[in-house]
Write a protein that holds these residues in place. Sequence first.
Motif, PDB file in Angstrom:
ATOM      1  N   LEU A  18      -1.560   8.076   8.221  1.00 44.65           N
ATOM      2  CA  LEU A  18      -1.174   9.487   8.080  1.00 44.65           C
ATOM      3  C   LEU A  18      -0.691   9.764   6.663  1.00 44.65           C
ATOM      4  CD1 LEU A  18       0.670  10.022  11.464  1.00 44.65           C
ATOM      5  CD2 LEU A  18      -1.452  11.075  10.742  1.00 44.65           C
ATOM      6  N   ARG A  19       0.028   8.793   6.095  1.00 47.92           N
ATOM      7  CA  ARG A  19       0.561   8.955   4.745  1.00 47.92           C
ATOM      8  C   ARG A  19      -0.569   9.057   3.729  1.00 47.92           C
ATOM      9  NH1 ARG A  19       5.531   7.834   2.080  1.00 47.92           N
ATOM     10  NH2 ARG A  19       5.278   6.621   0.179  1.00 47.92           N
ATOM     11  N   LEU A  20      -1.648   8.333   4.006  1.00 48.93           N
ATOM     12  CA  LEU A  20      -2.800   8.377   3.096  1.00 48.93           C
ATOM     13  C   LEU A  20      -3.655   9.626   3.341  1.00 48.93           C
ATOM     14  CD1 LEU A  20      -3.893   4.635   3.171  1.00 48.93           C
ATOM     15  CD2 LEU A  20      -2.509   5.796   1.459  1.00 48.93           C
ATOM     16  N   GLU A  21      -3.226  10.455   4.298  1.00 50.81           N
ATOM     17  CA  GLU A  21      -3.892  11.719   4.621  1.00 50.81           C
ATOM     18  C   GLU A  21      -5.373  11.547   4.910  1.00 50.81           C
ATOM     19  OE1 GLU A  21      -2.785  15.098   2.258  1.00 50.81           O
ATOM     20  OE2 GLU A  21      -1.000  14.052   1.576  1.00 50.81           O
ATOM     21  N   ILE A  22      -5.648  10.622   5.817  1.00 53.76           N
ATOM     22  CA  ILE A  22      -7.027  10.431   6.234  1.00 53.76           C
ATOM     23  C   ILE A  22      -7.374  11.504   7.255  1.00 53.76           C
ATOM     24  CG2 ILE A  22      -8.506   8.860   7.538  1.00 53.76           C
ATOM     25  CD1 ILE A  22      -6.805   6.625   6.128  1.00 53.76           C
ATOM     26  N   GLU A  23      -8.603  11.989   7.184  1.00 52.17           N
ATOM     27  CA  GLU A  23      -9.030  13.072   8.071  1.00 52.17           C
ATOM     28  C   GLU A  23      -8.902  12.662   9.537  1.00 52.17           C
ATOM     29  OE1 GLU A  23     -12.863  15.001   7.704  1.00 52.17           O
ATOM     30  OE2 GLU A  23     -12.683  14.662   5.554  1.00 52.17           O
ATOM     31  N   PRO A  24      -8.479  13.600  10.393  1.00 56.78           N
ATOM     32  CA  PRO A  24      -8.279  13.250  11.799  1.00 56.78           C
ATOM     33  C   PRO A  24      -9.543  12.723  12.480  1.00 56.78           C
ATOM     34  CG  PRO A  24      -7.991  15.615  11.436  1.00 56.78           C
ATOM     35  CD  PRO A  24      -8.034  14.972  10.107  1.00 56.78           C
ATOM     36  N   ALA A  25     -10.709  13.199  12.045  1.00 57.76           N
ATOM     37  CA  ALA A  25     -11.940  12.775  12.713  1.00 57.76           C
ATOM     38  C   ALA A  25     -12.233  11.300  12.467  1.00 57.76           C
ATOM     39  CB  ALA A  25     -13.106  13.635  12.242  1.00 57.76           C
ATOM     40  N   THR A  26     -11.766  10.773  11.326  1.00 51.32           N
ATOM     41  CA  THR A  26     -12.137   9.401  10.979  1.00 51.32           C
ATOM     42  C   THR A  26     -10.956   8.432  11.050  1.00 51.32           C
ATOM     43  OG1 THR A  26     -11.818  10.074   8.704  1.00 51.32           O
ATOM     44  CG2 THR A  26     -14.070   9.963   9.479  1.00 51.32           C
TER      45      THR A  26
ATOM     46  N   ILE B  81       0.838  -1.208   0.000  1.00 48.89           N
ATOM     47  CA  ILE B  81       0.000   0.000   0.000  1.00 48.89           C
ATOM     48  C   ILE B  81       0.866   1.248   0.000  1.00 48.89           C
ATOM     49  CG2 ILE B  81      -1.661   1.347   1.353  1.00 48.89           C
ATOM     50  CD1 ILE B  81      -2.755  -1.343   2.361  1.00 48.89           C
ATOM     51  N   ASN B  82       1.893   1.227   0.834  1.00 46.93           N
ATOM     52  CA  ASN B  82       2.776   2.391   0.927  1.00 46.93           C
ATOM     53  C   ASN B  82       3.541   2.639  -0.365  1.00 46.93           C
ATOM     54  OD1 ASN B  82       2.803   3.818   3.541  1.00 46.93           O
ATOM     55  ND2 ASN B  82       3.035   1.755   4.334  1.00 46.93           N
ATOM     56  N   LEU B  83       3.965   1.553  -1.017  1.00 42.27           N
ATOM     57  CA  LEU B  83       4.713   1.712  -2.264  1.00 42.27           C
ATOM     58  C   LEU B  83       3.816   2.236  -3.374  1.00 42.27           C
ATOM     59  CD1 LEU B  83       7.103  -1.357  -2.251  1.00 42.27           C
ATOM     60  CD2 LEU B  83       7.701   1.050  -2.078  1.00 42.27           C
ATOM     61  N   ILE B  84       2.543   1.832  -3.343  1.00 42.04           N
ATOM     62  CA  ILE B  84       1.606   2.359  -4.339  1.00 42.04           C
ATOM     63  C   ILE B  84       1.443   3.869  -4.143  1.00 42.04           C
ATOM     64  CG2 ILE B  84      -0.811   2.354  -5.063  1.00 42.04           C
ATOM     65  CD1 ILE B  84      -0.848  -0.647  -4.399  1.00 42.04           C
ATOM     66  N   LYS B  85       1.376   4.273  -2.880  1.00 40.47           N
ATOM     67  CA  LYS B  85       1.212   5.702  -2.571  1.00 40.47           C
ATOM     68  C   LYS B  85       2.432   6.513  -3.022  1.00 40.47           C
ATOM     69  CE  LYS B  85      -0.207   9.464  -0.486  1.00 40.47           C
ATOM     70  NZ  LYS B  85      -1.067  10.351  -1.232  1.00 40.47           N
ATOM     71  N   GLY B  86       3.613   5.935  -2.866  1.00 37.87           N
ATOM     72  CA  GLY B  86       4.814   6.651  -3.294  1.00 37.87           C
ATOM     73  C   GLY B  86       5.998   5.706  -3.315  1.00 37.87           C
ATOM     74  N   ALA B  87       6.755   5.720  -4.404  1.00 44.11           N
ATOM     75  CA  ALA B  87       7.826   4.740  -4.570  1.00 44.11           C
ATOM     76  C   ALA B  87       9.036   5.042  -3.691  1.00 44.11           C
ATOM     77  CB  ALA B  87       8.250   4.688  -6.029  1.00 44.11           C
ATOM     78  N   ASP B  88       9.054   6.253  -3.102  1.00 41.93           N
ATOM     79  CA  ASP B  88      10.223   6.626  -2.304  1.00 41.93           C
ATOM     80  C   ASP B  88      10.113   6.157  -0.861  1.00 41.93           C
ATOM     81  OD1 ASP B  88       8.137   8.193  -1.635  1.00 41.93           O
ATOM     82  OD2 ASP B  88       9.272  10.066  -1.481  1.00 41.93           O
ATOM     83  N   TYR B  89       9.238   5.191  -0.607  1.00 40.41           N
ATOM     84  CA  TYR B  89       8.955   4.777   0.764  1.00 40.41           C
ATOM     85  C   TYR B  89      10.207   4.346   1.527  1.00 40.41           C
ATOM     86  CZ  TYR B  89       6.443   2.676   4.647  1.00 40.41           C
ATOM     87  OH  TYR B  89       5.963   2.376   5.886  1.00 40.41           O
ATOM     88  N   PHE B  90      11.105   3.641   0.854  1.00 43.03           N
ATOM     89  CA  PHE B  90      12.266   3.094   1.553  1.00 43.03           C
ATOM     90  C   PHE B  90      13.468   4.034   1.541  1.00 43.03           C
ATOM     91  CE2 PHE B  90       9.970  -0.866   0.586  1.00 43.03           C
ATOM     92  CZ  PHE B  90       9.898  -1.358   1.868  1.00 43.03           C
ATOM     93  N   ARG B  91      13.294   5.226   0.956  1.00 42.71           N
ATOM     94  CA  ARG B  91      14.450   6.105   0.834  1.00 42.71           C
ATOM     95  C   ARG B  91      14.968   6.547   2.206  1.00 42.71           C
ATOM     96  NH1 ARG B  91      13.389  11.479  -2.072  1.00 42.71           N
ATOM     97  NH2 ARG B  91      13.033  12.089   0.071  1.00 42.71           N
ATOM     98  N   ILE B  92      16.283   6.453   2.352  1.00 46.51           N
ATOM     99  CA  ILE B  92      16.907   6.882   3.608  1.00 46.51           C
ATOM    100  C   ILE B  92      17.956   7.941   3.295  1.00 46.51           C
ATOM    101  CG2 ILE B  92      18.415   6.162   5.498  1.00 46.51           C
ATOM    102  CD1 ILE B  92      16.984   3.493   5.475  1.00 46.51           C
ATOM    103  N   THR B  93      17.896   9.050   4.039  1.00 46.79           N
ATOM    104  CA  THR B  93      18.894  10.106   3.838  1.00 46.79           C
ATOM    105  C   THR B  93      19.668  10.302   5.137  1.00 46.79           C
ATOM    106  OG1 THR B  93      17.203  11.690   4.416  1.00 46.79           O
ATOM    107  CG2 THR B  93      17.620  11.372   2.078  1.00 46.79           C
ATOM    108  N   MET B  94      20.731  11.088   5.084  1.00 45.45           N
ATOM    109  CA  MET B  94      21.469  11.406   6.300  1.00 45.45           C
ATOM    110  C   MET B  94      21.086  12.819   6.731  1.00 45.45           C
ATOM    111  SD  MET B  94      23.412   8.890   7.213  1.00 45.45           S
ATOM    112  CE  MET B  94      24.871   9.391   8.111  1.00 45.45           C
ATOM    113  N   VAL B  95      20.639  12.963   7.987  1.00 45.82           N
ATOM    114  CA  VAL B  95      20.344  14.289   8.523  1.00 45.82           C
ATOM    115  C   VAL B  95      21.133  14.458   9.806  1.00 45.82           C
ATOM    116  CG1 VAL B  95      18.574  15.780   9.480  1.00 45.82           C
ATOM    117  CG2 VAL B  95      18.040  14.331   7.525  1.00 45.82           C
TER     118      VAL B  95
END
Lengths: 362, 328
Positions: free
Chosen positions: A297-305, A24-38
Amino acid sequence: MPKLIKHFSHLVLPVSVMTLLIIINLIKGADYFRITMVNGAFYGNIPNILFGASELVILSIGMTLVTAASRGQDISIGVSATITSAVFVQYVLQAGEVTLLTIVVGFLLSCVIGLLLGAFNGTLVSVFKVQPMVASLILFTGGRSIAFMIDGKLSPILANDISNQIGTVIPGVPIQTPIILTVVFIALVAVLFKTTNLRLYVETVGINPNAARLNGINPKKIIFLTFLIMGICTAVAGFIAVNKAGRHDSVNLLKLIMMDAILAVAIGGNSLIGGKFSITGAIIGAYTIEMLNRTLLRLEIEPATIKVFKAVFIIILMVLSSPVVRVFMKKALDRFRSWRLSISQPKENALSTTNIAEKKEE
Amino acid sequence: MKKALGVLMILVILGSGVLFAAGQKESGLIKVGIVNLPPEESGYRQANVEDMNNVFSVANGYDAKQTNTLDNSEQIAAAKGYIRDGVDYLLISAANASGWDDTLKSAKDAGIQVILFDRAIDTNESNYQAAILSDMAYEGEKAVEWVLSLGLDKINLILIRGQMGSAAEIGRSAAVLDAAKAGKLNIVADGTGGDSWSLEEARKVVEAAIAAGKDFNVIYAQNDGMAQGAVQALQAAGISHGKGGKVKIIGFDFNRFALRNVQAGYWDADMQCNPRQAAEISKWIKSGKMPSGVVYQEELLLTTETISDELIAKWGINADPGKGVITR
């Protein structure tokens, strides 16, 4: 290979649930596994999940053991962790100068408190035969008030550098400290199970306490022991949680985490009425729940539901990966195969009959 | 032997009864019954209960009793007890807004003045004398006014709500939603800290927004704990915030740790939710000028410019980490 598959068959449920979420997450965005250095530390979705789930993972391990041996759940874990961390914070605050030693001693002290709380629940369950959920209801109801009193009716601040590093990152180490602590804890638990017969004893007691007793295992002792381990788990989880938060909020710290812990045990393929258990499953289950929370949260579901969606998701995931559906899928697959066979075979027959007919005409 | 013991016990009980009765002499103090929620409910309530105890003390000329419970029926029972005791004033912060009609009417019949504080009750206004409340909508408006006054080119705001449906959440969200509808600002992410106004949940909301690559420059968190969680997410992602930073942070409730963070420029502003209604109520009682109907409290918004040690000491709630200490 088949032996290996059989060995890991209990992990089918948690792994398939997690795989579904990843898809599901990969369908939403292919960058799901991307890791950066911060700032010299790994940053990305996966580190965030590992970071966020640390307390839940640790508590799920304890919950699995308690469930397996006592055939019930401890609902006081979040509250116990609040009390142990309150003691830790008070010790650190009265020390004045905070050194690594202060933190370690404070942590060990909170472990002792954790053991005491575990012993309290364990005694009620093993000696007085109170059902685990009822026994832990006592601490669940009154525990936060106790933590509130230990806090001196305020929410004290833990603003020293060492606590901050435990809650975030140690300079020079690329992995967030709570993740490291969780891994160390999991490793210690693994060693415990490799070097002792605890697994066998716990499962025996959980499957049939009377049979266990006849075979020379004291069920009371084993159940008591699982609650003691749970006590340590709550102390470690409380320690991580309070260092993450930077202050001790006796009202909201790890509130309602027992629900997620019980769910993690269930998603891990464990029976909630005791017996055979899989800690690996529960750990995967815990990470899966964290992943689910963040997926919503990634799917941006409304907080009420969002809570409704979480419930629906869990039901769908559990049903899709349940043994019943698995058996059904297997049957369907078999039927499909035989159907394909039956399609290809009649064609040959038909061909041969026409051939025969042609031959006859000849 | 047993009989003797029994007689002794009866004597002790009678004796203590006599002592108890002697203690209830008329003393010239104003009798006040306070029905409140327990201090462990929140930092707000802790400050509220403590304030009630300080103001309604014997030294100030009050004979006050306080009942603290989250259970509405226990609260009603306590209120009825105070009415029977014949208190002069009954102060109520109700756990549940409904179910109070009979109790309030019997207080009225007994000639007791009822003052509601902090929480309103769903009832006819004639059933109580006055109510002193925090206007959550006003808090939201003031906070949004501050956001709009920042002079940002385009406001991309992350809204982190509290417990969905609570009075504070509805009031504090309304102003933001209105401003968004009017096109004054843009809500890029809308999340909640859940029923426990959770720091961790708030952190996840911001982390999700960062992961989705959203551009934002204001975080509007409806309490201090959630603002703290949001800032933790920014710290981990290496995004600047606070005074001179990219993202502006506003929290609510005036916890002292939050105010210290504002003072240090780690956050930008905090909006008050004042738990100290006692002094105002006491002023009404002592002066005899009792208002009627709902009275809203004045509340402050402090920014990095307007904050001072005195204000933190006077208006803050909860533990003070000390000047210059940042709570990460």
